[in-house]
Scaffold this motif. Structure first.
Motif, PDB file in Angstrom:
ATOM      1  N   ARG A   3      49.858  23.544  40.547  1.00 20.97           N
ATOM      2  CA  ARG A   3      49.564  23.060  39.200  1.00 20.97           C
ATOM      3  C   ARG A   3      49.748  24.145  38.147  1.00 20.97           C
ATOM      4  N   PHE A   4      49.429  25.389  38.503  1.00 24.13           N
ATOM      5  CA  PHE A   4      49.519  26.498  37.546  1.00 24.13           C
ATOM      6  C   PHE A   4      50.662  27.449  37.890  1.00 24.13           C
ATOM      7  N   SER A   5      51.690  26.938  38.519  1.00 20.94           N
ATOM      8  CA  SER A   5      52.801  27.801  38.922  1.00 20.94           C
ATOM      9  C   SER A   5      53.496  28.434  37.720  1.00 20.94           C
ATOM     10  N   SER A   6      53.611  27.687  36.637  1.00 23.63           N
ATOM     11  CA  SER A   6      54.280  28.222  35.446  1.00 23.63           C
ATOM     12  C   SER A   6      53.410  29.190  34.671  1.00 23.63           C
ATOM     13  N   MET A   7      52.146  29.293  35.020  1.00 19.92           N
ATOM     14  CA  MET A   7      51.219  30.126  34.264  1.00 19.92           C
ATOM     15  C   MET A   7      50.882  31.423  34.981  1.00 19.92           C
ATOM     16  N   MET A   8      51.080  31.488  36.294  1.00 18.61           N
ATOM     17  CA  MET A   8      50.666  32.658  37.052  1.00 18.61           C
ATOM     18  C   MET A   8      51.386  33.929  36.610  1.00 18.61           C
ATOM     19  N   ASP A   9      52.665  33.837  36.308  1.00 22.14           N
ATOM     20  CA  ASP A   9      53.451  34.999  35.865  1.00 22.14           C
ATOM     21  C   ASP A   9      53.885  34.866  34.418  1.00 22.14           C
ATOM     22  N   ASN A  10      53.150  34.069  33.647  1.00 18.97           N
ATOM     23  CA  ASN A  10      53.482  33.882  32.243  1.00 18.97           C
ATOM     24  C   ASN A  10      53.164  35.153  31.449  1.00 18.97           C
ATOM     25  N   LYS A  11      54.094  35.585  30.636  1.00 18.39           N
ATOM     26  CA  LYS A  11      53.928  36.829  29.886  1.00 18.39           C
ATOM     27  C   LYS A  11      52.763  36.745  28.917  1.00 18.39           C
ATOM     28  N   GLU A  12      52.676  35.650  28.154  1.00 17.18           N
ATOM     29  CA  GLU A  12      51.600  35.512  27.185  1.00 17.18           C
ATOM     30  C   GLU A  12      50.230  35.496  27.863  1.00 17.18           C
ATOM     31  N   ALA A  13      50.138  34.797  28.993  1.00 16.82           N
ATOM     32  CA  ALA A  13      48.856  34.732  29.699  1.00 16.82           C
ATOM     33  C   ALA A  13      48.463  36.093  30.272  1.00 16.82           C
ATOM     34  N   LEU A  14      49.437  36.841  30.797  1.00 16.94           N
ATOM     35  CA  LEU A  14      49.135  38.164  31.345  1.00 16.94           C
ATOM     36  C   LEU A  14      48.704  39.138  30.261  1.00 16.94           C
ATOM     37  N   LEU A  15      49.405  39.119  29.117  1.00 20.63           N
ATOM     38  CA  LEU A  15      49.034  40.012  28.018  1.00 20.63           C
ATOM     39  C   LEU A  15      47.686  39.630  27.431  1.00 20.63           C
ATOM     40  N   ALA A  16      47.406  38.341  27.383  1.00 23.41           N
ATOM     41  CA  ALA A  16      46.107  37.903  26.866  1.00 23.41           C
ATOM     42  C   ALA A  16      44.977  38.373  27.764  1.00 23.41           C
ATOM     43  N   ALA A  17      45.182  38.341  29.070  1.00 19.71           N
ATOM     44  CA  ALA A  17      44.129  38.752  30.002  1.00 19.71           C
ATOM     45  C   ALA A  17      43.913  40.260  29.993  1.00 19.71           C
ATOM     46  N   VAL A  18      45.007  41.024  29.992  1.00 12.74           N
ATOM     47  CA  VAL A  18      44.866  42.471  30.081  1.00 12.74           C
ATOM     48  C   VAL A  18      44.335  43.066  28.783  1.00 12.74           C
ATOM     49  N   THR A  19      44.490  42.390  27.659  1.00  9.95           N
ATOM     50  CA  THR A  19      43.987  42.908  26.381  1.00  9.95           C
ATOM     51  C   THR A  19      42.566  42.459  26.090  1.00  9.95           C
ATOM     52  N   LEU A  20      41.918  41.791  27.034  1.00  8.63           N
ATOM     53  CA  LEU A  20      40.483  41.535  26.926  1.00  8.63           C
ATOM     54  C   LEU A  20      39.753  42.668  27.642  1.00  8.63           C
ATOM     55  N   PRO A  21      38.975  43.473  26.944  1.00 14.40           N
ATOM     56  CA  PRO A  21      38.304  44.617  27.598  1.00 14.40           C
ATOM     57  C   PRO A  21      37.440  44.227  28.787  1.00 14.40           C
ATOM     58  N   LYS A  22      37.013  42.979  28.846  1.00 16.00           N
ATOM     59  CA  LYS A  22      36.185  42.531  29.957  1.00 16.00           C
ATOM     60  C   LYS A  22      36.958  42.510  31.267  1.00 16.00           C
ATOM     61  N   PHE A  23      38.286  42.305  31.182  1.00 16.37           N
ATOM     62  CA  PHE A  23      39.094  42.149  32.392  1.00 16.37           C
ATOM     63  C   PHE A  23      40.041  43.320  32.620  1.00 16.37           C
ATOM     64  N   LYS A  24      40.858  43.627  31.620  1.00 13.71           N
ATOM     65  CA  LYS A  24      41.898  44.645  31.760  1.00 13.71           C
ATOM     66  C   LYS A  24      42.743  44.352  33.005  1.00 13.71           C
ATOM     67  N   LEU A  25      42.764  45.285  33.972  1.00 15.25           N
ATOM     68  CA  LEU A  25      43.524  45.067  35.205  1.00 15.25           C
ATOM     69  C   LEU A  25      42.623  44.854  36.411  1.00 15.25           C
ATOM     70  N   ARG A  26      41.327  44.663  36.186  1.00 13.99           N
ATOM     71  CA  ARG A  26      40.387  44.570  37.304  1.00 13.99           C
ATOM     72  C   ARG A  26      40.597  43.319  38.139  1.00 13.99           C
ATOM     73  N   TRP A  27      41.089  42.256  37.546  1.00 13.30           N
ATOM     74  CA  TRP A  27      41.200  40.985  38.247  1.00 13.30           C
ATOM     75  C   TRP A  27      42.460  40.890  39.102  1.00 13.30           C
ATOM     76  N   ILE A  28      43.369  41.838  38.966  1.00 10.53           N
ATOM     77  CA  ILE A  28      44.625  41.821  39.718  1.00 10.53           C
ATOM     78  C   ILE A  28      44.423  42.596  41.019  1.00 10.53           C
ATOM     79  N   ARG A  29      44.766  41.986  42.147  1.00 11.65           N
ATOM     80  CA  ARG A  29      44.557  42.616  43.445  1.00 11.65           C
ATOM     81  C   ARG A  29      45.777  43.400  43.920  1.00 11.65           C
ATOM     82  N   GLU A  30      46.998  42.929  43.618  1.00 12.00           N
ATOM     83  CA  GLU A  30      48.205  43.608  44.090  1.00 12.00           C
ATOM     84  C   GLU A  30      48.530  44.785  43.176  1.00 12.00           C
ATOM     85  N   GLU A  31      48.797  45.935  43.762  1.00  8.09           N
ATOM     86  CA  GLU A  31      49.130  47.131  42.995  1.00  8.09           C
ATOM     87  C   GLU A  31      50.469  46.976  42.270  1.00  8.09           C
ATOM     88  N   GLU A  32      51.415  46.278  42.916  1.00  5.03           N
ATOM     89  CA  GLU A  32      52.710  46.077  42.264  1.00  5.03           C
ATOM     90  C   GLU A  32      52.560  45.251  40.999  1.00  5.03           C
TER      91      GLU A  32
END
Length: 620
Positions: free
Chosen positions: A460-489
């Motif tokens: 259902r969210f296949s188009s959103m998982m690697d979406n540029k806008e969604a990734l930039l929105a998440a990483v620019t929230l100080p609450k999350f940054k890169l903490r929610w991403i598990r893969e180092e790559e």
């Protein structure tokens, strides 16, 4: 110090104690001897009050007290217990102006969603007659004049919203269509982030009547008109709607593409059909902003995916039998007052009946049933005349609620508004997937259900998982940054993406300031190279931002490029749930007894109520 000695010391501080001789204390009373009276006559009084003794002096020995210089009225007041001061409301009443009274009346009618005929009610006018208005009688307006005043207030509200929108750079909108009493209305709300305080702002833009079929061109035209009315065409970053096909087609057909922004130069003269251009029926005459599908609606579709899998899987028999017994209990308790009272008396709480318009209601209804012990549940089923739950069915319902619990929590998070930003979407999905998979070890009958849910989420969210806008929105929230991403790559990829975005902003900011003092024909200009200070500054800012420990949005003030990116991509809400709230208010305004209310008047009342126009202006 004993109680008697303490009482004696307290009594001796009284200014009239010289007229008495302290004798003893018994419990909460003291006994004294009156000196001014013939003979040794005793008198008792409370330990903490000398009012009884003072009354004796004022009645029997008034002349002796008056002859003393210290016996003044102020002393008597000090000796007696303090009494409550009487308030005189007649002289201290604050009179209001006629304009303030009109605004308060309008606020009362709109905020309480009352009919406009309230201002003509005799009981309401009796109340108004008791309110002083600057020394004169209040002018009581009829319904027609009050309607004109509401129109003026609505115009003021629109003006305030337009002034607010002019000061903003990024705004997001939501849209949906609501049908009630055989009438359809298009609702739209606006959402933004204050760049200085980072406070989420929102306002209702429209709740206008839509006539005819809800085709994609009609929807697109209505959305574009609302954006144009508030001057938002160039400021809307995203419009969020549900997954209905007419909305999706409207944005697919009329969404402004990047190629439309590029002007092509052509030396040839091109003739345009003016009649076709001005025709309202011609497609492509308006453009819509980027479209975002409601994440809450998409998660709700996963519930349907789970239900389809259960209906086609080997667990379909136990699923059907368990849910059918639950449905029988809901029906019985909902239609019979005797059955409802039996549930209240036996369980001390009501059963929750699922509602189709409340996406989590089915899970909450099953959870309420599984919270009841099986023995007590079957006792009520017996009295209802319903087949009892088996141990296997009861265990299945419990596991079903356990597996879907993370999904309901995620759904509640994404339906928020005040502190809900677009960047919350991807971290929520990642945590949802991990927590759902972690439940597999404690399941027996539904051990394969977590895999089905995770698969449905990824599809259902296949188009959103690697979406540029969604990734930039998440990483620019100080609450999350890169903490929610598990893969180092993926972390490295998102970090590089953010650096590139910051570098682009840096180049644009530095571009106007690159004028050199050297003359144009200087040889130094021949060997001038592009400075990489911008690149270094962008990389440094990203590194410092990711290392910073703060998690509040105010942290972004220290990182201007990160702040600009965050304001741009986090303005949107992840779901269109906020637009449902004006509809909830509209359902209370558009009642059967107010069927003569015009669509325009209904829209204005609903918008003023949702935007709290009178409440906010009164607070000012």
């Amino acid at each position: 110090m004993s109680d008697s000695a303490e009482a004696r010391a307290c009594f001796m501080k009284w200014k009239y104690s010289r007229h008495f001789t302290f004798l003893k204390q018994a419990d909460k009373n003291i006994t004294v001897i009156r000196k001014l009276c013939p003979g040794e006559k005793k008198l008792s009084a409370a330990v903490n009050s000398t009012s009884n003794l003072l009354k004796h002096l004022t009645r029997q020995h008034r002349q002796s007290l008056l002859s003393e210089p210290s016996s003044s009225s102020t002393d008597n007041t000090a000796a007696t217990p303090a009494k409550q001061t009487k308030l005189d409301f007649t002289s201290a009443t604050q009179k209001v102006s006629e304009g303030e009274l009109k605004k308060m009346i309008a606020g009362y009618v709109v905020e309480e969603m009352l009919p406009l005929r309230t201002v003509e009610s005799l009981s309401f006018r009796c109340i108004l007659n008791k309110i002083p208005v600057c020394g004169k009688k209040a002018a009581l307006h009829d319904r027609k004049m009050f309607s004109a005043y509401l129109d003026k207030c609505y115009a003021d509200m629109e003006m305030e919203l337009k002034e607010t929108f002019e000061s903003l750079e990024y705004i997001s909108t939501t849209a949906d269509i609501w049908t009630s009493h055989n009438k359809s209305f298009l609702g739209m709300t606006a959402h933004w982030i204050d760049p200085s305080t980072f406070v989420r702002g929102h306002a209702a833009l429209a709740c206008k009547r839509v006539r005819g079929r809800h085709t994609h061109d009609v929807i697109g035209n209505e959305i574009e008109q609302v954006h144009s009315a508030y001057g938002l065409n160039s400021k809307v970053t995203t419009t969020v709607t549900d997954n209905r096909s007419n909305f999706i087609k409207a944005f697919r057909m009329f969404q402004k593409s990047d190629s439309d922004e590029e002007l092509e130069e052509d030396d040839e003269v091109t003739f345009i059909d003016v009649e076709q251009t001005l025709s309202t029926k011609s497609e492509g005459q308006f453009s819509l902003p980027p479209h975002l599908r409601c994440a809450s609606h998409t998660l709700n579709l996963i519930f349907h995916d789970v239900e389809k899998w259960l209906q086609a899987n080997e667990a379909k028999f136990i699923y059907r039998s368990a849910t059918s017994k639950c449905s029988a209990m809901w029906t019985k308790a909902n239609r019979s007052s005797v059955a409802s009272e039996l549930v209240d008396n036996f369980f001390m709480k009501k059963l929750i009946v699922p509602v189709s318009t409340r996406w989590n209601s089915f899970h909450h209804a099953l959870s309420r049933i599984t919270d009841i012990p099986l023995a007590e549940l079957n006792t009520v089923c017996t009295q209802f005349g319903i087949k009892c739950f088996t141990d296997r069915e009861y265990l299945f319902l419990k596991e079903y609620c356990i597996v879907l619990k993370p999904l309901t929590v995620a759904l509640d998070i994404l339906q928020g508004e005040e502190n809900c930003y677009f960047g919350i979407l991807l971290p929520t999905l990642e945590i949802l997937i991990s927590r759902t998979l972690a439940l597999q070890d404690e399941l027996k009958l539904t051990a394969s259900l977590p895999d089905i849910i995770v698969k449905a989420i990824k599809v259902r969210f296949s188009s959103m998982m690697d979406n540029k806008e969604a990734l930039l929105a998440a990483v620019t929230l100080p609450k999350f940054k890169l903490r929610w991403i598990r893969e180092e790559e993926k972390k490295d990829m998102v970090r590089a993406m953010l650096t590139t975005e910051c570098r682009g902003l840096s180049l644009e900011d530095q571009q106007p300031a690159q004028d050199h003092k050297n003359p144009a024909n200087s040889t130094d200009d021949f060997f001038s190279f592009e400075e990489d200070d911008c690149t270094y500054s962008a990389e440094t800012e990203v590194m410092e931002y990711l290392k910073y420990a703060g998690s509040e949005l105010g942290v972004l003030s220290q990182f201007p490029r990160i702040k600009a990116i965050s304001l741009r991509y986090n303005t949107a809400t992840p779901s269109s749930a906020p637009v449902e709230r004006p509809f909830s208010l509209g359902n209370l305004v558009l009642t059967p007894r107010r069927n003569r209310l015009s669509s325009e008047r209904f829209e204005r009342l609903t918008l003023m109520r949702y935007n709290n126009f009178f409440k906010n202006n009164t607070a000012k």
